[in-house]
Design an enzyme around this catalytic site. Structure first.
Site, PDB file in Angstrom:
ATOM      1  CB  ALA A  25      23.678  25.425  34.499  1.00  0.00           C
ATOM      2  N   GLY A  28      23.204  27.376  28.923  1.00  0.00           N
ATOM      3  CA  GLY A  28      22.259  28.006  29.788  1.00  0.00           C
ATOM      4  C   GLY A  28      22.984  29.406  29.256  1.00  0.00           C
ATOM      5  CG  ASP A  29      27.748  30.727  31.261  1.00  0.00           C
ATOM      6  OD1 ASP A  29      27.470  31.401  32.209  1.00  0.00           O
ATOM      7  OD2 ASP A  29      28.908  29.891  30.600  1.00  0.00           O
ATOM      8  CB  ALA A  30      26.720  29.443  26.362  1.00  0.00           C
ATOM      9  CB  SER A  33      27.655  34.931  27.588  1.00  0.00           C
ATOM     10  OG  SER A  33      28.644  34.932  26.401  1.00  0.00           O
TER      11      SER A  33
END
Length: 145
Positions: A25, A28-30, A33
C-alpha cells in the site's frame, strides 16, 4: 503513463505476494499519486497549488474506498486476496481525515496498485486509470469554467 523506474525491485511473484500488504500500500499510494498528478500536469496549465487541490480529490481515502467498491467485481483473484490481506492488516496509524472503514478500503486499493507495479503489470494500472478517466476529465473541465 507510469513505467517501471526502480532499479532493484523484487520480480519474483511469490516474494511480491508475501510482502506485507501495508508495504504494498505504501508503494501503491505513490504510484497512484504519480498517475493522478501526471494526468493533471499533462492536461492543464494550472499552478502547483491548484494541481494539488485537483489531485487530492482522487488520492484521498474516501475516493479510493468508493473506487474499490466500484472495481470489486473487476478484480482478479490475486487482487482480491491482496485487498483482503490489506484490509485486515493491523494499522499503526489512525486516519485523521477519514473513517476507519474508508481508510482500510483505500489501503486495500493502494496495496493492489503496489502489487501490480512490482509485477510490472502497467496495463492493469492503466485499466484502473481508464476506469476513472471520465471523472478526471470532468473535474478538469469544471475547473476551467
Amino acid at each position: 503513463m507510469i513505467e517501471k523506474i526502480c532499479f532493484e525491485s523484487i520480480t519474483n511473484k511469490n516474494q511480491i505476494l508475501n510482502l506485507n500488504p501495508i508495504s504494498l500500500a505504501f508503494l501503491g499510494d505513490a504510484v497512484w499519486s504519480v498517475v493522478i498528478r501526471e494526468f493533471f500536469c499533462s492536461n492543464s496549465t494550472f499552478k502547483s497549488n491548484e494541481l494539488h487541490k485537483l489531485s487530492t480529490k482522487f488520492v484521498k481515502a474516501s475516493y479510493q474506498a468508493s473506487l474499490l467498491d466500484r472495481l470489486n467485481d473487476k478484480l482478479s483473484e490475486e487482487e482480491q486476496q491482496i485487498a483482503k490481506r490489506a484490509r485486515n492488516a493491523r494499522l499503526n496509524t489512525i486516519p485523521k481525515n477519514s473513517n476507519l472503514s474508508d481508510y482500510k478500503k483505500a489501503t486495500s486499493f493502494e496495496a493492489i496498485l503496489g502489487y501490480n507495479y512490482l509485477m510490472q503489470d502497467f496495463d492493469r494500472i492503466k485499466f484502473f486509470y481508464n476506469f476513472i478517466l471520465v471523472e478526471l476529465k470532468q473535474v478538469l473541465q469544471e475547473k476551467r469554467k
